[in-house]
Scaffold this active site. Structure first.
Site, PDB file in Angstrom:
ATOM      1  N   CYS A  16      78.640  59.467  17.754  1.00  0.00           N
ATOM      2  CA  CYS A  16      77.887  60.266  17.001  1.00  0.00           C
ATOM      3  C   CYS A  16      77.479  59.526  15.761  1.00  0.00           C
ATOM      4  CB  CYS A  16      78.483  61.645  17.027  1.00  0.00           C
ATOM      5  SG  CYS A  16      78.651  62.270  18.701  1.00  0.00           S
ATOM      6  N   HIS A  25      75.336  64.790  10.693  1.00  0.00           N
ATOM      7  CA  HIS A  25      75.293  64.894  12.249  1.00  0.00           C
ATOM      8  C   HIS A  25      75.695  66.486  12.679  1.00  0.00           C
ATOM      9  CE1 HIS A  25      76.561  64.470  16.344  1.00  0.00           C
ATOM     10  NE2 HIS A  25      77.929  64.673  15.991  1.00  0.00           N
ATOM     11  N   ASN A  63      75.386  69.664  20.235  1.00  0.00           N
ATOM     12  CA  ASN A  63      75.647  68.265  19.592  1.00  0.00           C
ATOM     13  C   ASN A  63      74.913  67.186  20.662  1.00  0.00           C
ATOM     14  OD1 ASN A  63      76.811  65.747  18.998  1.00  0.00           O
ATOM     15  ND2 ASN A  63      78.869  66.489  18.832  1.00  0.00           N
TER      16      ASN A  63
END
Ligand code: COA
Length: 311
Positions: free
Chosen positions: A110, A234, A264
């Protein structure tokens, strides 16, 4: 003459299928209220392929930069969910968009999108490439155990992209990349299996590495938190973003947040949040943007970039 890089266009793509928190109720022991309170996520998108989302986001970014695809001389695709083991997904994406030059995939989980932007900047700043398409695309729904309430509610599919072009003035003011492989057991996915995560551990480490890495990037850029106009973190959990911003001294109003709509999306998350902010007029030329990501590895990456892509 010194060579630098600037962002000249952006784009994003999400699948059509919307999955609401209430869709998990009854199937998993969870509730809309729990998910919203603990994560900030209200809905997410599932569907498409890493390739199809990357092509849509990448083509949109090229159009927004006012370029034709053949002018792009490198594609960097950040992904944790390539459509095939080989070839790299970026090769098919490059073919379908019609770019020139090279293409490669980059996997730093990520944190991958911020890694990819920093690598793209390096390719331009060293004169190897002139126009680089940096895409982040992931279809995490493919590797999520839909019976596991700890992860099924979090992960989703989406993509975003920017175009980097060479420039006399460098807009990349300071960057930092990091990894701690000792943290591998808290978040991983074996081949042919599903993501496994110790949520609480990931949460604690995420806040710490995001703050430390953002502080290093700002120090390298010679700026302080007061100089940041927009923080693009993020999109994993709203509480992680709130906690990190508080420790950094950045008001939460200055954070780009779209996890409520998209969950996400791993490599898609930072460029989706950037595109969401830019599309909503939250960026003016000259603004300083702090990008910060973290992910499995554990990886992290931060970069301070001057924005001048608004037309
Ligand atoms: N619905 C209801 N209850 C849930 C749940 C869900 N979807 N998921 C977990 N729970 C339960 C747990 O089983 C636990 O129950 P117990 O007390 O009976 O054992 C309880 O809620 C608290 O669990 P905990 O893990 O402490 O919750 P939390 O507040 O830390 O929230 C996460 C869990 C996963 C949302 C949170 O830890 C998180 O977001 N971590 C970071 C994950 C991340 O960012 N991953 C990606 C990194 S790139």
């Amino acid at each position: 003459m010194a060579i630098g890089a600037k962002i000249t266009g952006w784009g994003s793509a999400v699948p059509e299928k919307i999955v609401k928190n209430s869709d998990f109720e009854g199937r998993l022991e969870t509730s809309d209220q729990w998910i919203v309170e603990r994560t900030g996520i209200r809905e997410r998108r599932w569907g498409g392929t890493t390739t199809s989302l990357a092509v849509e986001a990448g083509a949109a970014a090229i159009k927004s930069a006012g370029l034709s695809p053949s002018e792009i001389d490198l594609v960097i695709l950040s992904t944790t969910t390539p459509d095939q083991t080989t070839p790299a997904t970026s090769s098919v994406v490059s073919h379908l968009i019609g770019t020139s030059g090279g293409a490669f995939d980059l996997n730093a989980a990520c944190a991958g999108y911020v890694y990819a932007m920093v690598v793209g900047h390096a390719m331009v700043a060293t004169g190897v490439n002139k126009k680089v398409l940096v895409i982040g695309s992931d279809t995490l729904s493919k590797i999520t155990d839909m019976e596991d309430r700890g992860t099924a509610i979090l992960f989703a599919d989406g993509a975003g992209a920017v175009v980097l072009e060479s420039s006399e003035r460098d807009d990349f003011l300071g960057s930092e990349l990091g990894v701690d492989g000792a943290a591998q057991p808290i978040l991983y996915c074996d081949h042919g299996s599903y993501l496994r995560m110790e949520g609480r551990e990931v949460f604690k480490k995420a806040v710490r590495v995001m703050v430390e890495s953002a502080e290093i990037a700002m120090k390298k850029a010679g700026i302080t938190a007061d100089d940041i106009s927009l923080c693009v973190p993020h999109q994993a959990n709203l509480r992680i973003i709130e906690s990190a911003c508080k420790r950094l001294g950045i008001p939460i109003e200055k954070a780009a947040v779209c996890l409520d709509k998209y969950g996400n999306t791993s490599s898609g998350s930072v460029p989706l949040a950037l595109a969401d902010a830019a599309d909503n007029g939250r960026l003016s030329n000259g603004d300083l943007v702090l990008f910060s990501g973290f992910g499995a590895g554990m990886t992290w990456a931060s970069s301070v970039v001057r924005w001048q892509a608004s037309k």
